[in-house]
Write a protein that holds these residues in place. Structure first.
Motif, short mmCIF file in Angstrom:
data_model
loop_
_atom_site.label_atom_id
_atom_site.label_comp_id
_atom_site.label_asym_id
_atom_site.label_seq_id
_atom_site.Cartn_x
_atom_site.Cartn_y
_atom_site.Cartn_z
N THR A 1 52.64 -13.69 57.98
CA THR A 1 52.83 -13.49 56.54
C THR A 1 54.27 -13.12 56.24
N VAL A 2 54.82 -13.74 55.21
CA VAL A 2 56.14 -13.38 54.69
C VAL A 2 55.93 -12.87 53.26
N THR A 3 56.16 -11.58 53.06
CA THR A 3 55.93 -10.97 51.76
C THR A 3 57.18 -11.10 50.90
N ALA A 4 56.99 -11.60 49.69
CA ALA A 4 58.12 -11.79 48.76
C ALA A 4 58.01 -10.80 47.62
N THR A 5 59.05 -10.00 47.43
CA THR A 5 59.10 -9.05 46.32
C THR A 5 60.22 -9.44 45.37
N PHE A 6 59.96 -9.25 44.07
CA PHE A 6 60.92 -9.64 43.04
C PHE A 6 60.48 -8.98 41.74
N PRO A 7 61.39 -8.81 40.77
CA PRO A 7 60.97 -8.23 39.49
C PRO A 7 59.92 -9.10 38.82
N ALA A 8 58.85 -8.45 38.36
CA ALA A 8 57.78 -9.20 37.71
C ALA A 8 58.28 -9.95 36.49
N PRO B 1 55.06 -8.98 43.05
CA PRO B 1 55.97 -8.71 41.93
C PRO B 1 56.12 -7.20 41.69
N LEU B 2 57.32 -6.78 41.29
CA LEU B 2 57.61 -5.37 41.06
C LEU B 2 57.62 -5.07 39.57
N SER B 3 57.02 -3.94 39.20
CA SER B 3 57.07 -3.50 37.80
C SER B 3 57.12 -1.98 37.78
N GLY B 4 57.60 -1.45 36.68
CA GLY B 4 57.71 0.00 36.56
C GLY B 4 58.97 0.51 37.23
N PRO B 5 59.26 1.80 37.05
CA PRO B 5 60.51 2.36 37.59
C PRO B 5 60.55 2.47 39.11
N VAL B 6 59.38 2.63 39.76
CA VAL B 6 59.34 2.80 41.22
C VAL B 6 58.13 2.06 41.76
N ALA B 7 58.31 1.40 42.92
CA ALA B 7 57.20 0.76 43.62
C ALA B 7 57.36 1.04 45.11
N GLU B 8 56.24 1.33 45.79
CA GLU B 8 56.26 1.56 47.24
C GLU B 8 55.35 0.56 47.91
N LEU B 9 55.88 -0.07 48.96
CA LEU B 9 55.14 -1.06 49.73
C LEU B 9 55.17 -0.66 51.20
N ARG B 10 54.13 -1.07 51.95
CA ARG B 10 54.08 -0.79 53.37
C ARG B 10 54.53 -2.01 54.16
N ALA B 11 55.36 -1.77 55.16
CA ALA B 11 55.80 -2.81 56.09
C ALA B 11 55.55 -2.28 57.50
N GLY B 12 54.32 -2.43 57.97
CA GLY B 12 53.95 -1.80 59.23
C GLY B 12 54.00 -0.29 59.07
N GLU B 13 54.77 0.37 59.94
CA GLU B 13 54.92 1.82 59.83
C GLU B 13 56.01 2.21 58.84
N LEU B 14 56.75 1.25 58.34
CA LEU B 14 57.86 1.52 57.42
C LEU B 14 57.38 1.55 55.98
N THR B 15 58.14 2.26 55.15
CA THR B 15 57.93 2.24 53.70
C THR B 15 59.10 1.52 53.06
N LEU B 16 58.79 0.53 52.23
CA LEU B 16 59.80 -0.17 51.44
C LEU B 16 59.66 0.30 50.00
#
Length: 308
Positions: A87-94, A119-134
């Motif tokens: 999987t390749v996760t794509a993040t971008f402003p909604a 897609p990203l919305s709101g002032p802050v978004a948190e995503l998981r990348a394995g053990e990492l936080t994006l």
């Protein structure tokens, strides 16, 4: 051995130059590959850098201006052509989803189903990348734009002198790390907290097109590696503010106030040439006393070793 390294694919801003391609940055982190802002020509720059589409696990766009996203069609089509299985996760402003769709399907090709859109919305978004936080935070630009932070969780550093004092040796050390407590040879219980201390997780912050704003500080705070735009020099500060950009002086001040360990300047206006590079370094160094890298295409920059 873990690999934590930033591969710089392009360092220009809106207009590429003979020496600088449009943006593109691949952060390699223990098997994850965060491709930030692939501008036009990114696919070819990856070839020159010896990188593969298989190295990419995330595509992270700060915003939808061309120098930060026009490489998406080539990158996605290469992921499909090379049959990347993960999987390749794509993040971008909604708010830019229409543009993402146009880029994602810009030409006729044998498509892939491995792209997962977030897609990203709101002032802050948190995503998981394995053990990492994006973490993505809203910045200040004429169009909606986000900055990113990659954060490793906090760990523990073992203290050999305390282990020895309690008689914890050999396989017992590994059990203590895994289980949090062991019975020592003398029959006493030894806890992980007794024989270790907190070890901060490593972090990298990626801050592109923005004027100074409240979203910057939490992204940059204590970062081991800060990659930040410095589109202009101070004589053009008013222009930077007008178009939603930073100067090298502002980038240096941000790094100093955040306690950054290594500062990387990039995203340079085409108005400057190689003779101006010492000026960028001098402006940043006026506030920031740590190591500074003025990025060039195809540089490889290691994430600094963990702070003790």
């Amino acid at each position: 051995m873990s690999l934590r390294e930033l591969v710089v694919l392009g360092t220009s801003s809106a207009v590429p130059t003979r020496r600088r391609n449009h943006n593109g940055y691949l952060l390699m982190w223990d098997g994850e590959g965060f491709l930030f802002d692939p501008g036009e020509g990114t696919q070819r720059q990856m070839v020159l850098a010896g990188l593969s589409a298989h190295d990419i696990t995330w595509i992270c766009l700060t915003h939808m201006h061309g120098d930060h996203c026009l490489g998406v069609p080539g990158v996605v089509q290469r992921i499909a052509r090379d049959k990347v299985p993960h999987t390749v996760t794509a993040t971008f402003p909604a708010s830019g989803e229409t543009y993402w769709r146009r880029l994602r399907h810009a030409a006729v090709f044998g498509d892939t189903d491995v792209i997962a859109e977030r897609p990203l919305s709101g002032p802050v978004a948190e995503l998981r990348a394995g053990e990492l936080t994006l973490t993505a935070r809203l910045l200040s630009h004429p169009v909606e734009a986000y900055g990113y932070r990659v954060q490793e969780p906090e760990g523990r550093r073992m203290l050999p002198e305390r282990l020895e004092a309690r008689g914890v040796r050999g396989p017992l050390v590994g059990r203590l790390q895994r289980e949090g407590a062991v019975v020592a040879p003398d029959g006493s219980t030894v806890t992980l907290e007794e024989c270790s201390e907190p070890r901060p997780g490593q972090s990298m912050a990626f801050i592109m097109d923005t004027r100074e704003c409240e979203g910057i500080a939490p992204l940059a705070e204590g970062a081991d590696l800060l990659v930040i735009e410095s589109t202009f020099l101070s004589p053009e500060a008013a222009l930077a503010e007008q178009y939603g950009h930073l100067t090298a002086a502002q980038a240096g001040r941000i790094a100093a106030e955040a306690g950054v360990r290594h500062l990387v300047l990039t995203h340079f206006s085409e108005r400057y040439d190689v003779n101006d590079e010492p000026r960028f370094l001098a402006e940043a160094a006026a506030s920031y006393s740590g190591p500074i890298t003025l990025a060039h295409d195809l540089d490889r920059i290691r994430v600094p070793r963990r702070a003790r």
